[in-house]
Scaffold this motif. Structure first.
Motif, short mmCIF file in Angstrom:
data_model
loop_
_atom_site.label_atom_id
_atom_site.label_comp_id
_atom_site.label_asym_id
_atom_site.label_seq_id
_atom_site.Cartn_x
_atom_site.Cartn_y
_atom_site.Cartn_z
N UNK A 98 46.98 -16.22 18.48
CA UNK A 98 47.95 -15.32 19.06
C UNK A 98 47.29 -14.23 19.89
N UNK A 99 47.53 -14.23 21.19
CA UNK A 99 46.87 -13.24 22.05
C UNK A 99 47.23 -11.81 21.65
N UNK A 157 53.02 -13.20 26.98
CA UNK A 157 52.28 -14.03 26.03
C UNK A 157 51.44 -15.09 26.71
N UNK A 158 52.03 -15.77 27.68
CA UNK A 158 51.31 -16.84 28.38
C UNK A 158 50.12 -16.29 29.14
N UNK A 159 50.33 -15.13 29.75
CA UNK A 159 49.26 -14.52 30.52
C UNK A 159 48.16 -14.04 29.57
N UNK A 160 48.58 -13.47 28.42
CA UNK A 160 47.61 -13.02 27.43
C UNK A 160 46.73 -14.17 26.96
N UNK A 161 47.35 -15.33 26.75
CA UNK A 161 46.57 -16.47 26.30
C UNK A 161 45.62 -16.94 27.40
N UNK A 184 52.02 -19.82 19.76
CA UNK A 184 52.78 -18.58 19.93
C UNK A 184 53.50 -18.56 21.28
N UNK A 185 53.42 -19.65 22.01
CA UNK A 185 53.96 -19.65 23.37
C UNK A 185 55.20 -20.54 23.51
N UNK A 186 55.93 -20.31 24.58
CA UNK A 186 57.10 -21.13 24.92
C UNK A 186 56.69 -22.53 25.34
N UNK A 187 57.62 -23.48 25.21
CA UNK A 187 57.31 -24.86 25.60
C UNK A 187 56.84 -24.96 27.04
N UNK A 193 49.25 -23.94 29.79
CA UNK A 193 48.01 -23.46 29.18
C UNK A 193 47.13 -24.65 28.78
N UNK A 194 47.74 -25.69 28.20
CA UNK A 194 46.94 -26.84 27.77
C UNK A 194 46.39 -27.62 28.94
N UNK A 195 47.20 -27.75 30.00
CA UNK A 195 46.70 -28.42 31.19
C UNK A 195 45.49 -27.67 31.74
#
Lengths: 278, 251
Positions: A98-99, A157-161, A184-187, A193-195
């Motif tokens: 969790x970022x 959240x996405x940017x934090x990760x 902790x992120x949205x679908x 992020x995984x890509x």
């Protein structure tokens, strides 16, 4: 065949309880080349502890031991704490779940990423700044010049990760351990992020250990999968063969996931008596 | 009569309007999903119905009766909410028994002992858990307690805010089965918020896709089978969740 990048034999992690020491990882062995390995299991299966044990981050009163833990010719079990510190981040780094809880709330994003770099390399201040901006670019953050001056609470959240990923990749490690990097992120952000991790790992020829409870996600992003249950590996298979898994626990986990084209009236529930004998 | 009926609902937090012009009906006995990314306002809609976001305009009616802006005991007996995080939604210093009896006490209902015992059985918890505290339960057990608490007043409408997103897949399957069984046995209507489309496919009949505080599309759950979404945002959400965007052409 060349020697594996990481070779672990009989890894054990235990914690003391009033009823004696409880083993949370019970004799785990695996070899990792420059590939993408997925570790899946439920909460409490010991998957995160495995990730931490590789970095020797099990804090007291926890205790870890292994017959062999070799990383690129270095014996991780005998290195001093000082030598381990040099290794962590620089050669093996870890992306946490969790970022929100893993970034320092009172430091700007730019300073935090620069700190990761400066700890391991001696660089002129100008070069550090340039590297940070370049790294943020490569994790697809728009306007990195603006983002470096932001504090963690000012980013999503996405940017934090992505910032976490940038921080972990800037010293160019050989092995990246991602512990539930997207739970902790949205679908919609998850896939991005995984890509991104996938692309960076491929381009830099890094090895990846992806720890997750999501079987389908791991199958999509890894070459090989270890399925863990109560501290032991119950099944190891190539990611593409996951749907032909044979162990009842793996099959149970797979069946319990709702599908997009769901027609079942009831989801099958794990029958825990089938393999543990209790 | 519909279980929940929303008309031109706008919801604000302080001066910021976060939900605009939401209109939909949930039929009695139906299971309806609200899907979307975080920040799309889907949980806020639930909160407004439950009375936790009082700053709204428009019309909310539950089982045919309009909801006021105030705390409403009548609403509580007809409509209850289950929250996302079973770790955060149970009082750490109250035992399961206290948590389950409290709604009965507030509403002056008798026969508390047997009602608690019956409810524990209904949500599949052993009687030995009755006097335990939340920290002595696993995540799945805690969510069962949260569902039991919501059902104590025998409401007909349940608001579910991501009831399984904090749980493991195997435990999620147990809770989803439980919710489905309770709905069948007690004739409940569900309004469920989630971002997990496969869960919608398993649990729900229809869904509304929300983006930036507005409903962009209302679709039947069968759209998840063939990908027949019309709005581009719903299509991208479907694709990001692992749905095959070409399925429509293939079929």
């Amino acid at each position: 065949m060349t020697a594996p990048l990481l070779s672990v034999e009989n890894l054990r992690v235990s914690f003391p309880t009033p009823a004696g020491r409880a083993d949370v990882v019970k004799g785990l062995s695996f070899d990792l080349g420059r590939e993408r390995l997925g570790i899946v299991g439920e909460s409490g299966s010991g998957k995160s502890m495995t990730g931490r044990a590789i970095l020797r981050l099990i804090r007291r009163p926890g205790h870890q031991s292994a017959d062999r833990m070799m990383f690129d010719g270095l014996d991780l079990t005998t290195l001093s704490e000082r030598e381990m510190r040099k290794l962590r981040g620089a050669r093996i780094s870890m992306i946490m779940q969790d970022p929100k809880f893993s970034l320092n709330p009172v430091m700007t994003v730019g300073d935090q990423i620069a700190e990761a770099l400066r700890t391991h390399e001696r660089l002129a201040r100008k070069d550090v700044g340039a590297r940070v901006i370049e790294m943020l670019h490569s994790v697809r953050i728009n306007e990195p010049e603006r983002v470096v001056r932001l504090f963690p609470h000012e980013v999503s959240g996405g940017m934090g990760q992505r910032i976490m990923i940038a921080m972990m990749l800037i010293p160019q490690p050989d092995l990246l351990i991602a512990d539930e990097p997207t739970s902790a992120l949205d679908v919609s952000v998850q896939a991005q992020v995984l890509d991104l991790i996938d692309e960076l790992v491929r381009n830099k020829g890094m090895a990846l250990i992806l720890i997750s409870h999501d079987l389908n996600l791991v199958a999509r992003y890894c070459d090989r999968i270890l399925v863990m249950h109560s501290g032991k590996v119950v099944e190891s298979c190539a990611a593409k063969d996951l749907h032909e898994a044979t162990h009842p626990y793996t099959r149970g986990l797979l069946a319990a996931v709702p599908r997009m084209e769901e027609t079942r009236d009831e989801l099958p529930v794990l029958d825990r008596s089938a393999w543990s004998g209790t | 009569m519909s279980a929940i009926s929303l008309k031109n609902l706008d919801i604000s937090y302080q001066s910021k309007k976060v939900v605009r012009d939401v209109t939909f009906d949930v039929a009695e006995g139906e299971s309806f999903a609200l899907v979307g990314e975080s920040g799309s306002g889907k949980s806020t809609v639930l909160k407004a119905i439950a009375g936790l976001a009082p700053d709204w305009t428009g019309e909310i009616s539950i089982l045919g009766q309009a909801r006021s802006h105030k705390v409403d005991r009548d609403v509580a007996t007809r409509c209850q909410m289950v929250f996302q995080d079973p770790y955060g939604s149970l009082h750490p210093r109250k035992s399961v028994d206290t948590v389950l009896s409290e709604p009965l006490l507030i509403h002056g209902l008798g026969n508390r002992n047997s009602r608690v015992i019956d409810m524990l059985a209904a949500v599949g918890l052993d009687q030995r858990f009755r006097f335990r505290f939340p920290h002595q339960l696993s995540g799945g057990q805690r969510q069962r307690v949260a569902i039991a608490r919501a059902l104590m007043l025998e409401p007909k409408v349940m608001l579910l805010d991501e009831p399984t997103s904090a749980l493991d897949v195997s435990v999620q399957a147990e809770i989803l089965n439980l919710l489905k069984r309770l709905r069948r046995e007690q004739g409940l209507s569900y309004l469920m918020v989630t971002h997990n489309l496969p869960v919608v496919s398993f649990m729900c009949d229809r869904m509304a896709v929300m983006n930036k505080g507005r409903i962009v599309e209302i679709a039947p759950a069968s759209a998840l089978h063939d990908g027949s979404f019309t709005d581009p945002y719903s299509q991208s959400l479907y694709a990001a969740s692992g749905g095959n965007p070409d399925r429509k052409e293939m079929a």
